[in-house]
Design an enzyme around this catalytic site. Sequence first.
Site, PDB file in Angstrom:
ATOM      1  N   THR A   1      38.729  56.302 -51.493  1.00 19.16           N
ATOM      2  CA  THR A   1      39.111  55.007 -50.943  1.00 19.16           C
ATOM      3  C   THR A   1      39.026  53.925 -52.018  1.00 19.16           C
ATOM      4  OG1 THR A   1      38.226  55.687 -48.824  1.00 19.16           O
ATOM      5  CG2 THR A   1      38.661  53.366 -49.097  1.00 19.16           C
TER       6      THR A   1
ATOM      7  N   GLU B   1      30.027  51.925 -44.276  1.00 19.69           N
ATOM      8  CA  GLU B   1      31.312  51.860 -44.971  1.00 19.69           C
ATOM      9  C   GLU B   1      31.163  51.213 -46.344  1.00 19.69           C
ATOM     10  OE1 GLU B   1      32.805  54.036 -43.300  1.00 19.69           O
ATOM     11  OE2 GLU B   1      34.700  52.996 -42.906  1.00 19.69           O
TER      12      GLU B   1
END
Lengths: 309, 309
Positions: A183, A130
């Site tokens: 994101t 991530e």
Amino acid sequence: MSRNEIRIFCPATIANVSCGFDVLGVALDSVGDEMVIRKVPEKGIRITEITGQDLPRETHQNVAGVAGLALLAESGSKFGFEIEIHKKIKAGSGIGSSAASSTGAVWAINELLDRPFSPLQLVKFAMEGERLASGVAHADNVAPALFGGFTLVRSYEPLDIIPIHCPDQLYATVIHPQIEVRTSDSRKILKTHITLADGIKQWGNVGGLIAGLFTEDYDLIGRSLVDYIVEPIRSILIPGFDKIKSVSKEAGALGCGISGSGPSIFAFSKGEAKAREVAEKMTEVYQSIGIDYDVHVSKINTQGIKILD
Amino acid sequence: MSRNEIRIFCPATIANVSCGFDVLGVALDSVGDEMVIRKVPEKGIRITEITGQDLPRETHQNVAGVAGLALLAESGSKFGFEIEIHKKIKAGSGIGSSAASSTGAVWAINELLDRPFSPLQLVKFAMEGERLASGVAHADNVAPALFGGFTLVRSYEPLDIIPIHCPDQLYATVIHPQIEVRTSDSRKILKTHITLADGIKQWGNVGGLIAGLFTEDYDLIGRSLVDYIVEPIRSILIPGFDKIKSVSKEAGALGCGISGSGPSIFAFSKGEAKAREVAEKMTEVYQSIGIDYDVHVSKINTQGIKILD
């Protein structure tokens, strides 16, 4: 366990779940990637095949590669691993595409090494994927992908993941408008401060959602799906958001909000029939304004990653 | 029901419960006021007796009077009520002294009128007493006093009170240093904005506490009793707070924080013996620095207001 190859389903996930920014997530059952992981004599990680998406195959640039290497660095394994990734989740869709790959890699490698690591340790390795994907090592997608169901990231220091009970009749509808929101961009537009008054409403709803899940009170779950902090800002980036939300609730959805950092929009419903009705109403909105979309209806996945035969 | 007089126990309550500022509260079992409420032919409310504290007897200046009048205004009752208040909870102690009186009045009047109002409506009437006491009609003390156990005020508009399951072995220790902190003053020193980062940690802990209560996970309850928002500011007003907190946790308390707006400090423990040990360690601190105190050890009260024979 003597097998050297494992084929798995890696679920898509909805992070934040309206009120739970950065702490809540939930796994889906009918949307996810497939991966094949093979134990081989050569050390290290090699991405041998990627289908369905154009993603980097260089190990250090691939989230599954990076997560796998984080695990191997602590395992002292004398083996290496080959990874095939068959993407069904679109990158940038906001339903945990990178988390599915990172989590799948570390889960499968752990299985093939006879489980030297706990689920919590696996979350930490997957978080390195991530970090590569978004610049932040968040856990709100990888935790539900690994544990299944709803998970709460109570704390990051130390990392504390709490599985939350999920009622059996809870279904998600997710619609993905074919626009990309990164994101990292989506985090940049958030404010660094919030009012105490909004904070109080937000943690009231987090408490309500958790209570509703444990008591299987679908109405309470619905009443708690309100986001005072992030949705008012991020929803501006998502075409037709307000309309999708209003038609979903008119159709009987319990609640509706942004999935992760968007642009996907999720709704929860009681029962599959209602979730399909909501999907129909959502698609009508994008059809009428001419935006391409994918739409998914899924039971909540309470198992996490699954072995495929 | 034909009785015209009722004698009740009105529990003390701990509001906020560390992470749940303005939304969480819990009722105590062995600390509370007694009240006697009588139905009489003369309309209106009269406070006929107050023992234990020097409080206003004029109906409009007394929290029980104001709460009772709020109920009567909606009831169309042809009766009036006399109220005796026997205070055991000290005003300004931070364990819901005003809430006990307001809640007791409306609960008992509702009983004597054969329950025309729901518990949620009673919370609203009792909140008028809180408005008189502190300038703000908050519900985080009156809700647990009425419902018992832990309660979550999920939302104020509309008012939504969620009862939360409470594990059987949960005990509270409460120490009240004999200094007065007025709720209204204590609210003034709070900041109007918080960082998003602190907000995320706070709602992570609210979620953790609710999950810990439902799953009876005492360790999780303890880990979640952290307040990043209010305690760092308000604890400055409470002499010896940091020391009390550290000795409590050393003695095995699950967690420790400010009760309501202070100055009382609460700790939770698993089991009565541990809660008594914590009480001993707390009192040693105030003895050593020469501050007078009251200390209470109590099981969580899961019933709320009780009729006394």
